[in-house]
Design a protein around this motif. Structure first.
Motif, short mmCIF file in Angstrom:
data_model
loop_
_atom_site.label_atom_id
_atom_site.label_comp_id
_atom_site.label_asym_id
_atom_site.label_seq_id
_atom_site.Cartn_x
_atom_site.Cartn_y
_atom_site.Cartn_z
N SER A 91 -4.62 55.92 68.62
CA SER A 91 -5.25 56.09 67.31
C SER A 91 -5.24 54.81 66.49
CB SER A 91 -4.55 57.21 66.53
OG SER A 91 -3.19 56.90 66.35
N LEU A 92 -4.35 53.84 66.80
CA LEU A 92 -4.27 52.60 66.05
C LEU A 92 -5.34 51.62 66.52
CD1 LEU A 92 -0.42 51.92 66.07
CD2 LEU A 92 -1.75 52.87 64.20
N THR A 93 -5.90 50.88 65.56
CA THR A 93 -6.77 49.78 65.94
C THR A 93 -5.90 48.64 66.45
OG1 THR A 93 -6.67 48.71 63.78
CG2 THR A 93 -8.37 50.42 64.08
N ALA A 94 -6.52 47.72 67.15
CA ALA A 94 -5.76 46.60 67.70
C ALA A 94 -5.08 45.80 66.59
CB ALA A 94 -6.69 45.69 68.51
N ALA B 19 -0.03 44.46 63.74
CA ALA B 19 0.74 44.32 62.51
C ALA B 19 2.03 45.13 62.57
CB ALA B 19 -0.12 44.77 61.32
N LYS B 20 1.95 46.36 63.09
CA LYS B 20 3.15 47.19 63.21
C LYS B 20 4.14 46.55 64.18
CE LYS B 20 1.28 51.74 62.02
NZ LYS B 20 2.26 52.05 60.97
N ALA B 21 3.64 46.03 65.30
CA ALA B 21 4.53 45.41 66.28
C ALA B 21 5.21 44.17 65.70
CB ALA B 21 3.73 45.03 67.53
N LYS B 22 4.46 43.43 64.89
CA LYS B 22 5.04 42.23 64.25
C LYS B 22 6.20 42.61 63.33
CE LYS B 22 3.73 38.22 61.43
NZ LYS B 22 4.71 38.45 60.36
N ILE B 23 6.00 43.68 62.57
CA ILE B 23 7.05 44.13 61.65
C ILE B 23 8.28 44.57 62.43
CG2 ILE B 23 7.66 45.92 59.98
CD1 ILE B 23 4.70 45.82 59.06
N LEU B 24 8.06 45.34 63.50
CA LEU B 24 9.19 45.79 64.30
C LEU B 24 9.92 44.61 64.93
CD1 LEU B 24 7.53 48.89 66.04
CD2 LEU B 24 9.33 48.94 64.31
N GLY B 25 9.17 43.64 65.44
CA GLY B 25 9.78 42.47 66.05
C GLY B 25 10.55 41.63 65.05
#
Length: 295
Positions: free
Chosen positions: A2-5, A10-16
């Motif tokens: 459901s997420l756009t690329a 952006a979510k992965a960057k925050i988690l990282g």
């Protein structure tokens, strides 16, 4: 998916971004003073509980010290009493002390414990009287008129000593301590203690990595309302002297200053009205308040 690329990246960057902070603070004690809107707004209450559970699950040791001023005021109003304050401290006669213990040790403490447990944590509620956690003595404060006269404001205490054993036992058993700021005197009498002062002293005694204080302001503000951060103990002294810090902020900043001078690595005065403020302050590059350092 459901997420756009773009959103996924952006979510992965925050988690990282959280990884180095998780590594740095793994096994460290984080004392959080919980108060203000964060403990009266339903959305913020649940968000705070989730944040605390997450900190525990990634290997930190959160300790919660909570206030309960609005809840105390509400019950006092039902009894026909009005809260009075001197130098940010609640005037506490015997009847008010009964209300304080009822609200802090019962209603508020148990609600926080229940919320944390509902979100997958293992919280245990305490007052400073449990296990002799907080020994207190009577506190007298200076008259607000500016004279040197000390005023008796009732069963209000200051921390004489903290016995960390019960908190350490809970940590070893993987529980999250939730502490109500009620102390016990040498004759078994109860004392109402400002939660900011308790949080600062508990952080000192536990050798906490951080003291995080939730407030209803963005942090420490200058006289023009601008947020100040990266403050040293010396700069805080200057802000006290010129009157920038006054009123209800006095015990908050005073306890933070004592904590960093006595071994706590950093104190954060953060805006509890911001959802997930605790996680944003501890696990991201951008903070949401004022950072106070020893130097």
């Amino acid at each position: 998916m459901s997420l756009t690329a773009t959103t996924a990246a952006a979510k992965a960057k925050i988690l990282g971004e959280a990884l180095p902070y998780i590594q740095r603070f793994h096994g460290k004690t984080i004392v959080i003073k919980y108060g203000g809107n964060a403990m009266t707004d339903e959305r913020l209450k649940h968000g705070f509980a989730r944040d605390v559970v997450l900190l525990k699950l990634v290997g930190m040791n959160p300790v919660i010290v909570h206030g309960g001023g609005p809840q105390i005021d509400e019950l006092l109003r039902r009894f026909g009493k009005k809260g009075e304050f001197v130098q940010g401290m609640r005037v506490t006669d015997a009847e008010t002390m009964d209300v304080v213990e009822m609200v802090l040790g019962g209603q508020v403490n148990k609600e926080i414990v229940t919320l944390i447990n509902q979100h997958g944590g293992r919280a245990v509620g305490l007052t400073g009287k449990d296990g002799g956690l907080i020994r207190a003595r009577k506190l007298r404060v200076r008259d607000e008129s500016g004279s040197d006269e000390l005023v008796d404001i009732g069963q209000v205490g200051e921390v004489e000593s903290v016995d960390p054993e019960i908190v350490n036992v809970l940590h070893r058993a993987n529980f999250i301590p939730v502490i109500a700021p009620v102390g016990v005197g040498k004759h078994g009498e109860s004392y109402n203690i400002n939660a900011d002062l308790v949080a600062g002293k508990v952080a000192e005694i536990l050798g906490a990595e951080k003291l995080v204080v939730l407030t209803n302001t963005p942090g420490v503000l200058d006289k023009n309302g601008n947020l100040l951060t990266g403050l040293s103990a010396r700069k805080i002294d200057e802000l006290f002297a010129d009157g920038t810090i006054s009123g209800g902020m006095l015990p908050k900043i005073g306890s933070a200053l004592d904590a960093v001078r006595n071994g706590v690595n950093a104190c954060h005065i953060i805006d509890g009205r911001v959802e997930h403020a605790v996680l944003l302050e501890i696990l991201t590059n951008e903070g949401v308040g004022t950072l106070i350092r020893r130097r």
